[in-house]
Design a protein around this motif. Structure first.
Motif, short mmCIF file in Angstrom:
data_model
loop_
_atom_site.label_atom_id
_atom_site.label_comp_id
_atom_site.label_asym_id
_atom_site.label_seq_id
_atom_site.Cartn_x
_atom_site.Cartn_y
_atom_site.Cartn_z
N LYS A 144 0.77 -1.01 0.09
CA LYS A 144 0.20 0.36 0.23
C LYS A 144 1.18 1.39 -0.49
N ASN A 145 1.64 1.60 0.58
CA ASN A 145 3.02 2.79 0.88
C ASN A 145 3.38 2.40 -0.16
N SER A 146 4.09 1.62 -1.35
CA SER A 146 4.44 1.38 -2.30
C SER A 146 3.44 2.54 -3.00
N ILE A 147 2.36 2.04 -3.62
CA ILE A 147 1.34 2.31 -4.57
C ILE A 147 1.05 4.54 -3.63
N GLN A 148 1.50 4.28 -2.22
CA GLN A 148 1.31 5.77 -2.14
C GLN A 148 2.09 6.52 -2.75
N SER A 149 3.42 6.05 -2.85
CA SER A 149 4.72 6.83 -3.01
C SER A 149 4.48 6.68 -4.63
N ILE A 150 4.23 6.28 -5.54
CA ILE A 150 4.14 6.28 -7.15
C ILE A 150 2.15 7.00 -7.30
N GLU A 151 1.92 7.02 -6.91
CA GLU A 151 0.60 8.10 -6.99
C GLU A 151 0.67 9.10 -6.00
N SER A 152 1.51 9.58 -5.62
CA SER A 152 2.09 10.79 -4.88
C SER A 152 2.92 11.85 -6.37
N PHE A 153 3.35 10.93 -6.72
CA PHE A 153 3.75 11.69 -8.44
C PHE A 153 3.00 11.72 -9.52
N PHE A 154 2.18 10.71 -9.98
CA PHE A 154 1.79 10.83 -10.94
C PHE A 154 0.20 10.48 -10.99
N GLY A 155 -0.27 10.58 -9.95
CA GLY A 155 -1.80 10.40 -9.50
C GLY A 155 -2.52 8.67 -9.72
N PRO A 156 -3.70 8.63 -9.68
CA PRO A 156 -3.82 6.95 -9.81
C PRO A 156 -3.30 5.98 -11.04
N VAL A 157 -2.87 5.33 -10.88
CA VAL A 157 -1.97 4.41 -11.90
C VAL A 157 -2.64 3.31 -11.47
N MET A 158 -3.17 2.88 -10.97
CA MET A 158 -4.09 1.43 -11.21
C MET A 158 -5.29 0.96 -11.50
N GLU A 159 -6.15 1.74 -12.23
CA GLU A 159 -7.25 2.01 -12.79
C GLU A 159 -6.74 2.81 -13.98
N SER A 160 -6.20 3.26 -14.00
CA SER A 160 -5.47 3.32 -15.49
C SER A 160 -5.47 2.26 -16.73
N GLN A 161 -5.58 2.27 -17.71
CA GLN A 161 -5.83 1.55 -18.57
C GLN A 161 -4.66 0.68 -19.60
N ASP A 162 -4.56 0.05 -19.51
CA ASP A 162 -3.42 -0.77 -21.01
C ASP A 162 -3.26 0.42 -22.20
N LEU A 163 -2.04 0.91 -22.15
CA LEU A 163 -1.76 1.08 -23.46
C LEU A 163 -1.25 -0.66 -24.64
N VAL A 164 -1.85 -0.45 -25.98
CA VAL A 164 -1.72 -1.58 -26.92
C VAL A 164 -1.12 -0.45 -27.78
N GLU A 165 0.40 -1.26 -27.98
CA GLU A 165 1.22 -1.03 -29.27
C GLU A 165 0.73 -1.09 -30.72
N LEU A 166 0.48 -0.90 -31.80
CA LEU A 166 0.02 -0.85 -32.97
C LEU A 166 0.05 -0.21 -33.49
N SER A 167 0.94 -0.79 -34.68
CA SER A 167 1.62 -0.39 -36.00
C SER A 167 0.90 -0.51 -37.39
N TYR A 168 1.27 1.27 -38.13
CA TYR A 168 0.34 1.76 -38.99
C TYR A 168 -0.16 0.35 -40.11
N GLN A 169 0.99 -0.54 -39.96
CA GLN A 169 0.90 -2.33 -41.18
C GLN A 169 -0.38 -2.66 -40.35
N GLU A 170 -0.17 -3.10 -39.17
CA GLU A 170 -1.29 -3.56 -37.99
C GLU A 170 -3.25 -3.17 -38.05
#
Length: 635
Positions: free
Chosen positions: A388-414
């Motif tokens: 919990k403390n580690s989550i709080q440390s990260i979110e103190s810098f970047f805001g909520p991260v656990m609810e954020s959606q994963d990014l999917v990397e696709l090439s133009y060809q795909e």
């Protein structure tokens, strides 16, 4: 154990030579003095080729200093013959070796400048004491001069001395350090400073020194042997004192540092030892804060560089902790599985510089290893708090991260190919599978790249050099969510390679290898199978050494009929380790077993191939999961 390994930790340079001065042993200090590694000295160099010693001519003969009896320490000059060695003004002692029937001699050298530095530390205090001595001498003269008024004069001088002694005691007490003495019988004297009561939490008068310093039961025998050796002085006090305890275990969370100094009789014999206790709580706290800030910076950098992997790991932890909690209901029965989960969590947390989680996980493993199950269950709550403390440390810098959606990397060809299929395809099921696959797929290279940091960190701590992982076939994609636990288990593979496989740079150069170790990963996706090969160019595995360890660890089993290949596969066995002692990176017999377990869960298989002196190869084969496999077949 090597018969001379006792001298490995000594600060003085120790050489063991034969009658021709060929070197039979050197410790690290002697190696540094020569500017050459022990492997290049032992059995290959003569001391007389490396140095010239003041009034000590070579070759040695029966009239040489220390030839038959140990010599006292004599101050002389040591001159290096080559540019690599170090010339210095030293104190030298020569002693014959009487063990094993061999004709060997010890040459011990102490840099005089070190001793001068130690003496300088207390110069001002000694000058003060000399002033009091001069006053006493003046008082003696006055007593003789005024003998007619002896009683009055004695009373006056006694008063002055009492004031002087109180002043001296006040000065010592004002330093805030604890001073006490103990003798060869381990009994503390009645001279001590008030600070001892605060720092060491006891009045030491008449008490055993091991009781005053709170030496644990399991370490008492070792401590008492150290005291005996200290007073016997087979080697200089300055070398032996460093083998004693240097920190006091305070009950009020203070950091108390211990130092030791000799008190000698007129003939030079050691009569007592002074213990100086210094409160370094502030310094330790400052260093801890600095380390914490450094760890936080490392964690933030790793989050920025690999946010998706970082968040995915954080999301996997609650599920793992729930599983551990269930298993802990019968911790004794599930001990091996609990070890696997916690050991993997420790390694993965270290990879992402989540040091609070890593430390808590290690603490839980320690309780489990000691079979203190009540304390172990309590430590799991601390582990959740660290998460919990580690989550709080990260979110103190970047805001909520656990609810954020994963990014999917696709090439133009795909994207173009998918759009084309949307327009033309009548196979809705295949298209649905493809969309699901694209949503969860990542390049294989991206999910393993963070292990470079783990490898470099482990190599640095072990004094080794390892290049970046070389990846082949890393642009292929897999559904990462299906293989999270399997990928996490690779932390044990890489730690094993760095700790056991890759040699130190000096050794590699002597073997004709580059100074940097090499680790290569090859990925191949074919039909319904994912193949991963991890190779290193290290020392390889010795089947005979592994067989011997197996026979020691499992004496009721017969390994004599096992082939060398079958013996190598035993490294994946639960509770097997080739190390005798537990270290930060190995020794528990858990890591490779955890790897085998994760492969088995996926219905795959793993094997190891190794060639002594050439390196090791780990081969993994696991089936592709449903969506990706169906797409392969439909294509």
């Amino acid at each position: 154990m090597d018969k001379f390994s006792l001298f490995d930790q000594f600060l003085d340079a120790v050489f063991v030579v034969d009658e021709t001065t060929q070197i039979a042993y050197v410790n690290q200090a002697a190696s540094d003095l020569c500017g050459l590694s022990p492997k290049r000295l032992v059995g290959k160099k003569c001391f007389s080729e490396l140095f010239e010693i003041g009034d000590f001519p070579f070759p040695m003969n029966a009239d040489s200093l220390g030839y038959s009896d140990p010599s006292p320490y004599l101050e002389t000059s040591l001159k290096a013959v080559s540019d690599r060695g170090k010339s210095a003004r030293v104190q030298m002692s020569v002693s014959p070796w009487t063990g094993g029937g061999e004709k060997l001699w010890f040459f011990v050298f102490r840099d005089v400048s070190l001793e001068e530095a130690l003496h300088g530390k207390y110069k001002s205090e000694l000058e003060q004491k000399e002033g009091y001595i001069k006053e006493l001498e003046a008082a003696r003269i006055e007593l003789e001069k005024y003998s007619k008024n002896l009683e009055d004069l004695v009373a006056e001088r006694t008063k002055q001395l009492s004031v002087a002694n109180r002043s001296l005691q006040a000065i010592i007490n004002s330093l805030g350090q604890g001073f006490l003495t103990f003798d060869q019988n381990l009994e503390c004297g009645d001279l001590y400073t008030n600070a001892c009561r605060d720092l060491l939490e006891v009045d030491p008068t008449g008490k055993p020194i091991q009781e005053v310093l709170k030496v644990s039961e399991e370490k008492k025998a070792e401590f008492e042997l150290w005291i005996q050796t200290l007073f016997a002085e087979p080697l200089p006090f300055e070398d032996l004192k460093n083998l004693g305890p240097d920190w006091f275990e305070s009950s009020n969370e203070k950091s108390i540092y211990l130092e030791y100094f000799p008190i000698r009789e007129e003939n030079g014999k050691l009569s007592d030892v002074v213990v100086v206790a210094t409160d370094k709580t502030g310094e330790v706290a400052a260093q801890n804060e600095l380390d914490a800030e450094k760890s936080l910076v490392e964690m933030i950098l790793k989050f920025v560089k690999g946010r998706s992997l970082f968040v995915r790991f954080l999301r996997s932890i609650p599920q793992l902790l729930d599983k551990v909690s269930v298993l802990s209901a019968d911790a004794k029965k599930n001990e091996a599985e609990l070890f696997r989960h916690l050991h993997t969590l420790e390694g993965e947390a270290g990879t992402f510089s989540l040091h609070k989680i890593r430390a808590s996980s290690r603490k839980s493993q320690q309780w489990l290893q000691e079979r203190k199950f009540e304390e172990f269950i309590g430590s799991l709550e601390e582990l959740r708090e660290s998460y919990k403390n580690s989550i709080q440390s990260i979110e103190s810098f970047f805001g909520p991260v656990m609810e954020s959606q994963d990014l999917v990397e696709l090439s133009y060809q795909e994207i173009d190919a998918l759009a084309e299929e949307v327009l033309s395809s009548t196979k809705n099921r295949d298209l649905s599978l493809k969309i699901k696959s694209l949503k969860s797929q990542q390049k294989i290279e991206s999910v393993f790249s963070h292990y470079d940091g783990l490898i470099q960190g482990a190599a640095e701590k072990l004094g080794k050099k390892v290049g970046a992982i070389q990846i082949e076939g890393g642009d292929q994609k897999i559904e990462i969510s299906q293989y999270q636990d399997f990928i996490s288990s690779f932390v044990h593979v890489f730690r094993n390679i760095v700790d056991h496989g890759i040699e130190e740079s000096d050794e590699r150069l002597m073997l004709g290898k580059p100074a940097e170790g090499r680790i290569q990963m090859t990925f191949k996706v074919s039909q319904d199978q994912l193949s991963i090969v991890v190779m290193d160019d290290g020392r390889g595995m010795d089947p005979q050494a592994i067989r011997k360890k197996l026979e020691e660890k499992f004496p009721n089993e017969d390994f004599s009929t096992y082939s060398e290949n079958e013996i190598l596969q035993q490294i994946f066995r639960s509770q097997f380790s080739s190390r005798d002692k537990v270290s930060e990176f190995s020794g528990r017999g858990v890591g490779m077993d955890a790897v085998r377990e994760e492969v088995a869960k996926l219905g795959g298989k793993v094997r190891v191939l190794s060639e002594l002196g050439r390196g090791t190869r780990f081969e993994f084969e696991v089936p592709l999961k449903a969506t990706q496999g169906e797409l392969k077949r439909s294509a």
